[in-house]
Design a protein around this motif. Structure first.
Motif, PDB file in Angstrom:
ATOM      1  N   GLU A  22     -34.598 -65.246  17.055  1.00 33.48           N
ATOM      2  CA  GLU A  22     -33.374 -65.104  17.848  1.00 33.48           C
ATOM      3  C   GLU A  22     -32.208 -65.671  17.042  1.00 33.48           C
ATOM      4  O   GLU A  22     -32.410 -66.494  16.155  1.00 33.48           O
ATOM      5  CB  GLU A  22     -33.549 -65.858  19.178  1.00 33.48           C
ATOM      6  N   ARG A  26     -26.900 -66.054  20.348  1.00 31.83           N
ATOM      7  CA  ARG A  26     -27.620 -65.790  21.610  1.00 31.83           C
ATOM      8  C   ARG A  26     -28.140 -67.078  22.235  1.00 31.83           C
ATOM      9  O   ARG A  26     -28.152 -67.229  23.459  1.00 31.83           O
ATOM     10  CB  ARG A  26     -28.808 -64.871  21.372  1.00 31.83           C
ATOM     11  N   TYR A  30     -27.419 -67.705  26.106  1.00 34.43           N
ATOM     12  CA  TYR A  30     -28.483 -67.826  27.107  1.00 34.43           C
ATOM     13  C   TYR A  30     -28.376 -69.138  27.868  1.00 34.43           C
ATOM     14  O   TYR A  30     -28.921 -69.292  28.955  1.00 34.43           O
ATOM     15  CB  TYR A  30     -29.862 -67.736  26.442  1.00 34.43           C
ATOM     16  N   ASP A  32     -25.400 -70.766  28.477  1.00 35.77           N
ATOM     17  CA  ASP A  32     -24.040 -70.977  29.004  1.00 35.77           C
ATOM     18  C   ASP A  32     -23.248 -72.023  28.242  1.00 35.77           C
ATOM     19  O   ASP A  32     -22.519 -72.828  28.833  1.00 35.77           O
ATOM     20  CB  ASP A  32     -24.087 -71.373  30.491  1.00 35.77           C
ATOM     21  N   VAL A  37     -18.399 -67.405  22.029  1.00 37.32           N
ATOM     22  CA  VAL A  37     -18.095 -66.335  22.975  1.00 37.32           C
ATOM     23  C   VAL A  37     -19.006 -65.126  22.734  1.00 37.32           C
ATOM     24  O   VAL A  37     -19.673 -64.640  23.634  1.00 37.32           O
ATOM     25  CB  VAL A  37     -16.612 -65.927  22.883  1.00 37.32           C
ATOM     26  N   GLU A  39     -18.442 -61.918  22.079  1.00 32.24           N
ATOM     27  CA  GLU A  39     -18.136 -60.844  23.028  1.00 32.24           C
ATOM     28  C   GLU A  39     -18.679 -59.478  22.619  1.00 32.24           C
ATOM     29  O   GLU A  39     -18.933 -58.648  23.468  1.00 32.24           O
ATOM     30  CB  GLU A  39     -16.636 -60.776  23.328  1.00 32.24           C
ATOM     31  N   GLY A  41     -21.522 -59.069  21.162  1.00 36.29           N
ATOM     32  CA  GLY A  41     -22.971 -59.124  21.311  1.00 36.29           C
ATOM     33  C   GLY A  41     -23.748 -59.098  20.010  1.00 36.29           C
ATOM     34  O   GLY A  41     -24.958 -58.961  20.019  1.00 36.29           O
ATOM     35  N   GLY A  42     -23.064 -59.197  18.894  1.00 34.84           N
ATOM     36  CA  GLY A  42     -23.761 -59.239  17.616  1.00 34.84           C
ATOM     37  C   GLY A  42     -23.578 -57.996  16.771  1.00 34.84           C
ATOM     38  O   GLY A  42     -24.369 -57.726  15.874  1.00 34.84           O
ATOM     39  N   ALA A  43     -22.540 -57.244  17.056  1.00 31.85           N
ATOM     40  CA  ALA A  43     -22.301 -55.977  16.350  1.00 31.85           C
ATOM     41  C   ALA A  43     -21.452 -56.153  15.101  1.00 31.85           C
ATOM     42  O   ALA A  43     -21.110 -55.176  14.450  1.00 31.85           O
ATOM     43  CB  ALA A  43     -21.606 -54.990  17.271  1.00 31.85           C
ATOM     44  N   TYR A 108     -10.564 -67.233  20.022  1.00 32.15           N
ATOM     45  CA  TYR A 108      -9.498 -66.232  19.915  1.00 32.15           C
ATOM     46  C   TYR A 108      -8.243 -66.789  20.498  1.00 32.15           C
ATOM     47  O   TYR A 108      -8.248 -67.856  21.103  1.00 32.15           O
ATOM     48  CB  TYR A 108      -9.841 -64.895  20.553  1.00 32.15           C
TER      49      TYR A 108
ATOM     50  N   ARG B 118     -22.495 -63.890  33.140  1.00 40.81           N
ATOM     51  CA  ARG B 118     -23.420 -64.122  32.015  1.00 40.81           C
ATOM     52  C   ARG B 118     -24.892 -64.084  32.459  1.00 40.81           C
ATOM     53  O   ARG B 118     -25.754 -63.577  31.760  1.00 40.81           O
ATOM     54  CB  ARG B 118     -23.040 -65.444  31.350  1.00 40.81           C
ATOM     55  N   ASN B 122     -27.746 -61.777  30.650  1.00 42.15           N
ATOM     56  CA  ASN B 122     -28.914 -62.331  29.966  1.00 42.15           C
ATOM     57  C   ASN B 122     -30.207 -61.590  30.314  1.00 42.15           C
ATOM     58  O   ASN B 122     -31.167 -61.640  29.557  1.00 42.15           O
ATOM     59  CB  ASN B 122     -29.058 -63.822  30.290  1.00 42.15           C
ATOM     60  N   ASP B 125     -29.632 -58.202  27.988  1.00 42.50           N
ATOM     61  CA  ASP B 125     -29.197 -58.322  26.595  1.00 42.50           C
ATOM     62  C   ASP B 125     -30.344 -58.259  25.576  1.00 42.50           C
ATOM     63  O   ASP B 125     -30.187 -57.644  24.524  1.00 42.50           O
ATOM     64  CB  ASP B 125     -28.361 -59.592  26.392  1.00 42.50           C
ATOM     65  N   PRO B 126     -31.506 -58.887  25.857  1.00 44.71           N
ATOM     66  CA  PRO B 126     -32.563 -58.793  24.834  1.00 44.71           C
ATOM     67  C   PRO B 126     -32.951 -57.352  24.514  1.00 44.71           C
ATOM     68  O   PRO B 126     -33.292 -57.032  23.383  1.00 44.71           O
ATOM     69  CB  PRO B 126     -33.736 -59.548  25.471  1.00 44.71           C
ATOM     70  N   ALA B 129     -29.545 -55.804  22.711  1.00 43.61           N
ATOM     71  CA  ALA B 129     -29.000 -56.464  21.521  1.00 43.61           C
ATOM     72  C   ALA B 129     -29.395 -55.664  20.276  1.00 43.61           C
ATOM     73  O   ALA B 129     -30.311 -54.842  20.329  1.00 43.61           O
ATOM     74  CB  ALA B 129     -29.537 -57.890  21.428  1.00 43.61           C
ATOM     75  N   PRO B 130     -28.703 -55.908  19.159  1.00 48.37           N
ATOM     76  CA  PRO B 130     -29.009 -55.126  17.954  1.00 48.37           C
ATOM     77  C   PRO B 130     -30.496 -55.105  17.602  1.00 48.37           C
ATOM     78  O   PRO B 130     -31.045 -54.044  17.294  1.00 48.37           O
ATOM     79  CB  PRO B 130     -28.192 -55.840  16.872  1.00 48.37           C
ATOM     80  N   VAL B 361     -13.328 -55.306  25.043  1.00 51.34           N
ATOM     81  CA  VAL B 361     -13.617 -56.661  24.532  1.00 51.34           C
ATOM     82  C   VAL B 361     -13.664 -57.611  25.725  1.00 51.34           C
ATOM     83  O   VAL B 361     -13.483 -57.204  26.856  1.00 51.34           O
ATOM     84  CB  VAL B 361     -12.560 -57.147  23.517  1.00 51.34           C
ATOM     85  N   GLY B 362     -13.889 -58.875  25.422  1.00 50.64           N
ATOM     86  CA  GLY B 362     -13.991 -59.869  26.485  1.00 50.64           C
ATOM     87  C   GLY B 362     -15.397 -59.900  27.057  1.00 50.64           C
ATOM     88  O   GLY B 362     -16.310 -59.249  26.544  1.00 50.64           O
ATOM     89  N   ALA B 363     -15.542 -60.638  28.129  1.00 52.65           N
ATOM     90  CA  ALA B 363     -16.865 -60.809  28.732  1.00 52.65           C
ATOM     91  C   ALA B 363     -17.483 -59.465  29.090  1.00 52.65           C
ATOM     92  O   ALA B 363     -18.699 -59.287  29.024  1.00 52.65           O
ATOM     93  CB  ALA B 363     -16.754 -61.664  29.988  1.00 52.65           C
ATOM     94  N   SER B 365     -17.326 -56.659  27.549  1.00 49.72           N
ATOM     95  CA  SER B 365     -17.524 -55.708  26.456  1.00 49.72           C
ATOM     96  C   SER B 365     -18.863 -55.005  26.681  1.00 49.72           C
ATOM     97  O   SER B 365     -19.821 -55.591  27.171  1.00 49.72           O
ATOM     98  CB  SER B 365     -17.450 -56.423  25.115  1.00 49.72           C
ATOM     99  N   HIS B 370     -24.346 -51.351  21.227  1.00 50.07           N
ATOM    100  CA  HIS B 370     -25.238 -51.256  20.054  1.00 50.07           C
ATOM    101  C   HIS B 370     -26.072 -49.984  20.110  1.00 50.07           C
ATOM    102  O   HIS B 370     -26.295 -49.324  19.109  1.00 50.07           O
ATOM    103  CB  HIS B 370     -26.165 -52.470  19.995  1.00 50.07           C
ATOM    104  N   ARG B 373     -23.728 -47.010  19.317  1.00 51.16           N
ATOM    105  CA  ARG B 373     -23.451 -46.888  17.880  1.00 51.16           C
ATOM    106  C   ARG B 373     -24.661 -46.330  17.128  1.00 51.16           C
ATOM    107  O   ARG B 373     -24.526 -45.494  16.244  1.00 51.16           O
ATOM    108  CB  ARG B 373     -23.090 -48.259  17.294  1.00 51.16           C
TER     109      ARG B 373
END
Lengths: 108, 415
Positions: A22, A26, A30, A32, A37, A39, A41-43, A108, B118, B122, B125-126, B129-130, B361-363, B365, B370, B373
């Motif tokens: 991981e 992340r 996970y 908090d 941030v 935002e 997600g890892g792109a 930011y 969030r 969670n 997201d797994p 995620a990429p 963007v922001g929370a 997004s 992924h 894309r």
């Protein structure tokens, strides 16, 4: 499970378990943790998971993983330093157990 | 006030429609009626319209229209600010789809602001995620080729039906754990909901979707699998399962968001490439630059918008906005902001890296960014490998319909 210590700009410490494979961004999301941030997600498109790797871990973690990461670090909101990394690009391995990262004042 | 996701209620802020419902704090000189997504000028060429919006209109203006009155923001930096400040510009109640007021639910996590947002992210997201979507790469590549096999020898195809729609929908249904044989039904429901622009037809589609998804959730509760619907149905926070309203709102939101957006994006891109063989040549000559190529194509062909509701008075760019005002970040226009993307109408696969607002963007997004894309990248790679020379059927001009996701209705191709 390896642990990571996240230190906020005000000095607050959070010690968290982050699973092998991981990434450090992340791990924060996970749990908090404010200060990361992440935002996109890892792109590799937002530069909002900036962290400063602790000096003691800098060599082990290494330099940016790609030119994309390096380019994005040029645009981070808090100042870029020698050990700046995007935390989504630091993937946990057994060797990184105990890793310490410092979070910047703002993303930011 | 934060909303209670387990006990949803319809929003109470006023819905303003038409010139007689322009609140007095809106300066006269900022009032427009440009008809984003439905005026004749828009429908004639939506992306010319988006590209010219920052040139023709002030960076923030108040659009009065038949579907509602909204502030519209077209500066990239304003969009970043708005989207990154949920304590001013909230998502709670900002989603336009009709719901039964007696059986109301929130679109989750779309309509939930941080910090509660969030915990929902969670859960999925797994998978998205990429690293999660990378596991799907071989499967998507095979699926793309299987689809191409079905029409390559014919020398022509209606792209949207034969490739643009089935590819992302097949992948999405797999991820969700929903049956493939419902594919066409799902798509028609989503099209009604997103493109009919009729409250009655939207309501009917929503009712059909609701009935189906409630059944699917009950089935996954009884028979867990590793799909996303099951994952949500069995999720817990601090040992407490999600309420039925939360599970339904989450699944329903993914269903609506997942069926239409990549589809529209692919249709836009293919219609463009079919008319610009020189761009195809550039891409084929530089395959290692595919990531930047996808990003630039996303910049030029972003398909949707981000709407927010002000939950406090706020002055932006010298304009006084009031609590309960609504604002739309016109993302496809923000991507033509010359301050961020110099010479914005020109395609340039070697631009310096900037935030392309395709996925907001922001929370909030896009959690599927992924996957989107990856799908676009694979679709381009496999298609251009096998059908490098293609064009629009002679005499055909792409047509668009009104709605919150922008893409051509049909893209007939020949090669």
């Amino acid at each position: 499970m390896p642990s990571v210590t996240y230190i906020a700009a005000d000095g607050t410490q959070h010690v968290l378990d982050v699973p092998l494979g991981e990434n450090v961004m992340r791990g924060a999301l996970y749990n908090d943790i404010e200060g990361i941030v992440g935002e996109c997600g890892g792109a590799l498109s937002c530069a909002t998971c900036h962290c400063y790797v602790d000096e003691a871990w800098a060599a082990m973690v290494g330099q940016p993983a790609s030119k994309d990461e390096d380019d994005l670090l040029e645009g981070v909101s808090s100042p870029r330093k020698a050990t700046s990394r995007l935390s989504c690009q630091i993937v946990m391995t057994a060797e990184l157990d105990g890793l310490v990262v410092h979070m910047p004042d703002h993303q930011y | 006030m934060a909303i209670d996701a387990a006990n949803p209620v319809p929003p109470t802020y006023p819905r303003r429609v038409g010139m007689d419902q322009v609140p007095p704090h809106v300066p006269k000189e900022l009032i427009r009626s440009v008809g984003i997504t439905y005026s004749p000028e828009f429908l004639a060429d939506p992306y010319k319209f988006f590209a010219e919006l920052p040139e023709k209109q002030p960076p923030i203006f108040y659009d009065v229209g038949m579907y509602g009155n909204y502030w519209q923001a077209t500066k990239h930096e304003d969009a970043l600010f708005i989207l990154r400040h949920p304590e001013i510009f909230s998502n709670e109640g900002a989603t336009p789809f009709p719901r039964d007021p007696d059986d109301y639910f929130y679109f989750i996590p779309q309509e939930i602001d941080p910090p509660a947002h969030r915990k929902y992210r969670n859960i999925v997201d797994p998978v998205l995620a990429p690293a999660g979507v990378a596991k799907l790469e071989d499967k998507i590549r095979k699926q793309a080729n299987d689809l191409i096999d079905q029409f390559i020898d014919k020398g022509e195809v209606e792209f949207t039906e034969a490739f643009g729609r089935p590819l992302p929908v097949i992948v999405f249904l797999d991820i969700m754990g929903l049956p493939q044989d419902m594919r066409d039904t799902f798509v028609s429901w989503a099209m009604e909901l997103l493109h009919s622009n009729s409250q009655e037809r939207m309501g009917k589609a929503m009712a059909a979707i609701t009935a189906y998804l409630k059944g699917a959730i009950a089935d996954k509760k009884a028979n867990p699998d590793d799909g996303v619907v099951s994952r949500i149905a069995h999720a817990t926070f601090d040992g407490v399962p999600l309420s039925d309203k939360e599970v339904f709102g989450f699944v329903c939101f993914l269903f609506i968001g997942g069926l239409d957006t990549v589809f529209a994006t692919l249709n836009n891109i293919w219609a463009f490439l079919a008319q610009n063989p020189d761009v195809v040549e550039q891409m084929r000559a530089d395959p290692d630059n595919i990531t930047a190529q996808v990003e630039e194509l996303l910049r030029l062909w972003s398909v949707t918008f981000s709407g927010r509701v002000l939950i406090q008075d706020y002055e932006l760019r010298g304009i006084q906005m009031k609590k309960d005002d609504r604002i739309t970040c016109v993302l496809p226009a923000c991507n033509f902001d010359p301050d961020v993307f110099p010479d914005p109408k020109r395609l340039n696969f070697h631009r310096p890296r900037q935030i392309v607002l395709a996925f907001t963007v922001g929370a909030h997004s896009c959690m599927g960014a992924h996957l989107a894309r990856l799908e676009i990248k694979i679709a381009l790679q496999e298609w251009l490998k096998r059908i490098p020379n293609f064009s629009l059927k002679q005499g055909f001009k792409p047509e668009y319909r009104p709605g919150g996701v922008v893409g051509p209705e049909a893209v007939p191709l020949v090669w």
